[in-house]
Scaffold this motif. Structure first.
Motif, PDB file in Angstrom:
ATOM      1  N   TYR A 214       0.861  -1.182   0.000  1.00 25.30           N
ATOM      2  CA  TYR A 214       0.000   0.000   0.000  1.00 25.30           C
ATOM      3  C   TYR A 214       0.900   1.236   0.000  1.00 25.30           C
TER       4      TYR A 214
ATOM      5  N   ASN B  86     -12.788  -2.691   1.619  1.00 32.79           N
ATOM      6  CA  ASN B  86     -11.663  -2.627   2.551  1.00 32.79           C
ATOM      7  C   ASN B  86     -10.623  -1.594   2.131  1.00 32.79           C
ATOM      8  N   LEU B  87     -10.321  -1.568   0.841  1.00 38.37           N
ATOM      9  CA  LEU B  87      -9.282  -0.660   0.351  1.00 38.37           C
ATOM     10  C   LEU B  87      -9.759   0.784   0.319  1.00 38.37           C
TER      11      LEU B  87
ATOM     12  N   SER C 119      -9.020   1.814   3.740  1.00 32.14           N
ATOM     13  CA  SER C 119      -7.581   2.029   3.917  1.00 32.14           C
ATOM     14  C   SER C 119      -7.141   3.347   3.282  1.00 32.14           C
ATOM     15  N   GLN C 120      -7.718   3.670   2.143  1.00 26.16           N
ATOM     16  CA  GLN C 120      -7.384   4.930   1.469  1.00 26.16           C
ATOM     17  C   GLN C 120      -7.665   6.120   2.380  1.00 26.16           C
TER      18      GLN C 120
ATOM     19  N   GLN D  52      -7.979   6.059   5.693  1.00 30.46           N
ATOM     20  CA  GLN D  52      -7.141   5.983   6.891  1.00 30.46           C
ATOM     21  C   GLN D  52      -5.714   6.437   6.611  1.00 30.46           C
ATOM     22  N   PHE D  53      -5.220   6.170   5.424  1.00 36.61           N
ATOM     23  CA  PHE D  53      -3.856   6.581   5.079  1.00 36.61           C
ATOM     24  C   PHE D  53      -3.715   8.098   5.112  1.00 36.61           C
TER      25      PHE D  53
ATOM     26  N   HIS E 237       5.426  -1.004   8.332  1.00 35.47           N
ATOM     27  CA  HIS E 237       4.975   0.324   7.933  1.00 35.47           C
ATOM     28  C   HIS E 237       6.201   1.213   7.754  1.00 35.47           C
TER      29      HIS E 237
END
Length: 355
Positions: free
Chosen positions: A34, A90-91, A94-95, A97-98, A139
């Protein structure tokens, strides 16, 4: 320490020593990458996720298309119909949250809210040649490690002071720790084995095709080039030999790159004195080969001499054959020169018939 380690280089150790011995099974991996960017360039996505089985991409998502999509035809048969919708949701989460995490990290590093910064996540698992397995989750921020999951202690560790707050928080969440342990040691390995079964044909080892060539350099030397292409998997070793001895220190490697069809290609070069009478060979080792593959370089002068001699011999044979045929015709039927007038009359007659 860089998040994803140093660049991979060609393996030029004990290369081309003869027949390869028996090898253990090939390693396999299942990984996701990611990447989130605070200020991407014009037209570029601020978030992207890519899934890989070994070196083959199997899933792609970015903030422009906002949809998880397959990147290999065979992977469609390995997943249920709802797989892509679930991963899309889900992604998308994540997008979002990033971007929140990027803002938090700028504060942790005392950076201004302007400027481009990058947050990365790599996670997955591997099946090693000896049959053992392992999982990983890392990370990174601006190209360097930020926080990592330690598979031995099953806890988070902080390589940098800016990650200590996150480390304490995540290690206090026992439910999350149990989830990551269960995924990396169980579910991820199950997916890996499933993809290995479905992608067997696509992941079949393919032998490299090797081509050697040469060209002069401005300083009067000759640059020999060895190109290996069409091979899979990615790992390969290519080196030039002089009189059978590896020139590892003098061989310049140009990296291993995808060919666009699921296979890979690479190139290795050396510079030699064209007046040298040494024998040069390109030597290749790859998983698909039972023993090392050696392709000799022949100087152009020698090649042209051989080709010229062969062509000269063929011309002589053709001339002899023609002479014999002409002699036989003269002896059998007598020689009659062609009459231009007769040919003209015949052509004229034929044209009248056609008309």
């Amino acid at each position: 320490m860089y998040l994803f380690g140093p660049p991979l280089l060609l393996l030029l150790g004990a290369l081309c020593a003869g027949t390869r011995g028996a090898q253990e099974g090939s390693p396999h991996s299942y990984r996701y990458f990611y990447t989130g960017v605070s200020e991407p360039g014009a037209g570029l996505p601020d978030f992207m996720a890519v899934g890989y089985f070994d070196e083959q991409p199997i899933l792609h998502y970015d903030s422009k298309r906002r949809r998880a999509e397959p990147r290999a035809e065979w992977v469609k048969g390995a997943v249920d119909p709802d797989f892509w919708d679930r991963n899309t949701q889900n992604l998308q989460g994540s997008q979002a949250q990033f971007q929140v995490n990027l803002a938090t990290l700028r504060q942790r590093y005392n950076q201004s809210q302007t400027g481009s910064h990058t947050l990365q996540l790599m996670y997955g698992c591997e099946l090693r040649p000896d049959g053992s397995t392992g999982g990983f989750r890392q990370h990174g921020y601006d190209g360097r490690d930020f926080i990592n999951y330690d598979a031995n202690t099953r806890t988070w560790v902080a390589p940098v002071p800016q990650a200590e707050i996150t480390t304490r928080k995540w290690n206090a969440d026992t439910a999350d720790l149990q989830y990551y342990r269960s995924y990396l040691e169980g579910e991820c390995i199950e997916w890996l084995r499933k993809y290995l079964a479905y992608g067997a044909e696509s992941l079949r080892a393919r032998e490299p095709q090797v081509l050697v060539s040469d060209r002069p350099t401005p300083d009067g030397l000759t640059r020999l080039s060895c190109r290996a292409h069409g091979f899979y998997p990615r790992d390969i070793a290519v080196v030039w030999l002089r009189n059978g001895v590896a020139m590892s220190g003098e061989t310049q490697s140009w990296g291993i790159v995808p060919s666009g069809d699921g296979t890979y290609q690479t190139r290795a070069t050396i510079e030699i004195d064209p007046s040298s009478d040494a024998r040069y060979q390109c030597c290749v080792e790859h998983e698909s080969l039972a023993q090392d593959l050696r392709v000799a370089w022949e100087p152009k002068s020698n090649v042209l001499l051989i080709v010229g001699a062969v062509l000269g011999a063929l011309v002589v044979l053709a001339a002899v054959a023609a002479g014999i045929g002409l002699y036989i015709r003269r002896r059998g039927t007598g020689y009659k020169p062609t009459s231009t007038g007769d040919r003209a009359s015949e052509n004229s007659s034929n044209e009248n018939v056609k008309a």
